[in-house]
Motif scaffolding. Structure first.
Motif, PDB file in Angstrom:
ATOM      1  N   GLU A 177       0.834  -1.199   0.000  1.00  0.00           N
ATOM      2  CA  GLU A 177       0.000   0.000   0.000  1.00  0.00           C
ATOM      3  C   GLU A 177       0.872   1.252   0.000  1.00  0.00           C
ATOM      4  OE1 GLU A 177      -3.318   1.296   0.108  1.00  0.00           O
ATOM      5  OE2 GLU A 177      -3.568  -0.517  -1.064  1.00  0.00           O
ATOM      6  N   PRO A 235       1.930   4.708  -2.153  1.00  0.00           N
ATOM      7  CA  PRO A 235       1.456   5.558  -3.243  1.00  0.00           C
ATOM      8  C   PRO A 235       2.393   5.477  -4.450  1.00  0.00           C
ATOM      9  CG  PRO A 235       1.542   6.759  -1.141  1.00  0.00           C
ATOM     10  CD  PRO A 235       2.264   5.471  -0.940  1.00  0.00           C
ATOM     11  N   GLU A 272      -3.891  -1.802  -8.233  1.00  0.00           N
ATOM     12  CA  GLU A 272      -4.363  -0.881  -7.196  1.00  0.00           C
ATOM     13  C   GLU A 272      -5.616  -0.118  -7.597  1.00  0.00           C
ATOM     14  OE1 GLU A 272      -0.971   1.567  -6.465  1.00  0.00           O
ATOM     15  OE2 GLU A 272      -0.382   0.413  -4.699  1.00  0.00           O
ATOM     16  N   GLN A 298      -6.745   2.089  -1.020  1.00  0.00           N
ATOM     17  CA  GLN A 298      -6.741   3.553  -0.964  1.00  0.00           C
ATOM     18  C   GLN A 298      -6.550   4.154  -2.356  1.00  0.00           C
ATOM     19  OE1 GLN A 298      -4.611   5.527   2.091  1.00  0.00           O
ATOM     20  NE2 GLN A 298      -5.232   4.119   3.705  1.00  0.00           N
ATOM     21  N   SER A 299      -5.777   3.490  -3.206  1.00  0.00           N
ATOM     22  CA  SER A 299      -5.610   3.993  -4.567  1.00  0.00           C
ATOM     23  C   SER A 299      -6.928   3.957  -5.330  1.00  0.00           C
ATOM     24  CB  SER A 299      -4.552   3.181  -5.307  1.00  0.00           C
ATOM     25  OG  SER A 299      -3.275   3.399  -4.759  1.00  0.00           O
ATOM     26  N   VAL A 319      -8.919   6.913  -4.280  1.00  0.00           N
ATOM     27  CA  VAL A 319      -8.444   8.129  -4.940  1.00  0.00           C
ATOM     28  C   VAL A 319      -8.912   8.150  -6.393  1.00  0.00           C
ATOM     29  CG1 VAL A 319      -6.405   9.435  -5.651  1.00  0.00           C
ATOM     30  CG2 VAL A 319      -6.463   8.357  -3.404  1.00  0.00           C
ATOM     31  N   SER A 376      -5.226  12.040   4.126  1.00  0.00           N
ATOM     32  CA  SER A 376      -4.906  10.863   3.307  1.00  0.00           C
ATOM     33  C   SER A 376      -5.253  11.106   1.845  1.00  0.00           C
ATOM     34  CB  SER A 376      -5.658   9.630   3.813  1.00  0.00           C
ATOM     35  OG  SER A 376      -5.157   9.217   5.074  1.00  0.00           O
ATOM     36  N   HIS A 410      -2.592  13.448   0.348  1.00  0.00           N
ATOM     37  CA  HIS A 410      -1.301  12.765   0.188  1.00  0.00           C
ATOM     38  C   HIS A 410      -1.359  11.745  -0.937  1.00  0.00           C
ATOM     39  CE1 HIS A 410       2.434  10.762   1.164  1.00  0.00           C
ATOM     40  NE2 HIS A 410       1.786   9.621   1.364  1.00  0.00           N
ATOM     41  N   ARG A 411      -2.384  10.901  -0.940  1.00  0.00           N
ATOM     42  CA  ARG A 411      -2.498   9.844  -1.942  1.00  0.00           C
ATOM     43  C   ARG A 411      -2.794  10.432  -3.322  1.00  0.00           C
ATOM     44  NH1 ARG A 411      -1.405   4.281  -0.563  1.00  0.00           N
ATOM     45  NH2 ARG A 411      -1.260   4.313   1.692  1.00  0.00           N
TER      46      ARG A 411
END
Length: 306
Positions: free
Chosen positions: A133, A135, A191, A198-199, A202, A232, A235-236
């Motif tokens: 995980e 980025p 991802e 999390q990707s 995003v 988050s 950042h991501r």
């Protein structure tokens, strides 16, 4: 800057030569041409060109002949034959063909990426490398190998046999994207489709911005929409796109405004308002910063070229 230099001739040289001949036979004019195989486009350019700004959808791009530069925010990616570029999420980028001639035109094969096909391959295959995980950029370059180039060649050959396309094209496409997933940077594609990562969240934020770029951007609301904290998401998002959500939205707005100015001949203030700017001064200032000239001067230059 990520730069690749064309290596000496190897086992892929014959395949590339055949690909170039096929594309030249199917495409006689410059431009990006759709084909009878839905996600496949053939691109040709007989001379180096000016920088063009586009909102690039997820795609695999393989240069068969010539060279190109792609700029994502402040990052420059240079690539040429034997290397491919993958755009795994929708990104506003600037591109420029840097090596082409009438004798050896720039030739590129583009395959749009279907996330549902990627998800299907992941579910059917043995587990790929375990995801970290971390980025990663939604745009990357890698060296093409003979199996990937061979699958691409078989796909393009099908344009000579339209009756075979419904049966054989899906098989070739599955192989091409399977090989991308198995490649050293296959995690990029994994991802973006794995629910809950999390990707992937995003990616949903990116999709929302592309559909709603005219609306005021409130990071807290967007973060809640994709089930991430504001920090988050920021950042991501920047790790994936090389831009903050606000910078990303700004590029979407300015590219669409430029299209409106050129295609519809709108006044500067009207175009700015249409894409979400409240005042012409801020719009003109940000437009000049991205495109290197005011809207009026930029339009005059583009129309003179056209």
């Amino acid at each position: 800057m990520n730069t690749f230099v064309t290596p000496s001739a190897d086992e892929t040289s014959t395949q590339r030569a055949e690909l170039a001949q096929l594309v030249e036979r199917f495409v006689s004019e410059d431009g990006m041409h759709p084909t009878a195989i839905d996600p496949l486009y053939l691109i040709r350019c007989a001379e180096p060109g000016e920088k063009t700004w586009v909102v690039h959808k997820p795609a695999l791009c393989i240069i068969v002949q010539g060279g190109k530069e792609v700029r994502l925010a402040d990052e420059l990616y240079s690539y040429d034959p034997l290397h491919y570029l993958v755009v795994s999420v929708t990104l506003p980028v600037a591109g420029c063909v840097v090596r082409a001639s009438s004798q050896e035109p720039y030739i590129c094969i583009r395959l749009d990426i279907d996330p549902s096909l990627i998800a299907e391959l992941i579910s059917e295959a043995d587990p790929f490398a375990e995801l970290e995980e971390l980025p990663q950029r939604g745009l990357y370059l890698d060296r093409i190998d003979a199996p990937l180039l061979d699958a691409t060649l078989r796909l393009v050959r099908l344009l000579d046999k339209p009756k075979d396309i419904p049966v054989l094209a899906p098989l070739a496409l599955r192989e091409i994207f399977y090989r991308l997933l198995c490649g050293p940077q296959g995690q990029h594609l994994q991802e973006i489709v794995l629910q809950g990562s999390q990707s992937h969240r995003v990616t949903r934020a990116i999709e929302w911005l592309n559909q709603n770029y005219v609306e005021p951007l409130r990071i807290e609301e967007l973060a809640r929409r994709v089930n991430l904290s504001s920090s988050s998401l920021h950042h991501r998002f920047k790790a994936l796109t090389a831009m903050s959500p606000l910078q990303y939205q700004k590029q979407l707005r300015l590219q669409e405004a430029r299209r409106l100015l050129m295609a519809e001949g709108l006044e500067v203030s009207v175009a700015g308002y249409r894409v979400g700017y409240e005042g012409p001064s801020q719009f003109s200032r940000e437009y000049s910063r991205l495109f290197g000239a005011s809207p009026v001067k930029d339009m005059a230059r583009l129309r003179s070229i056209a």
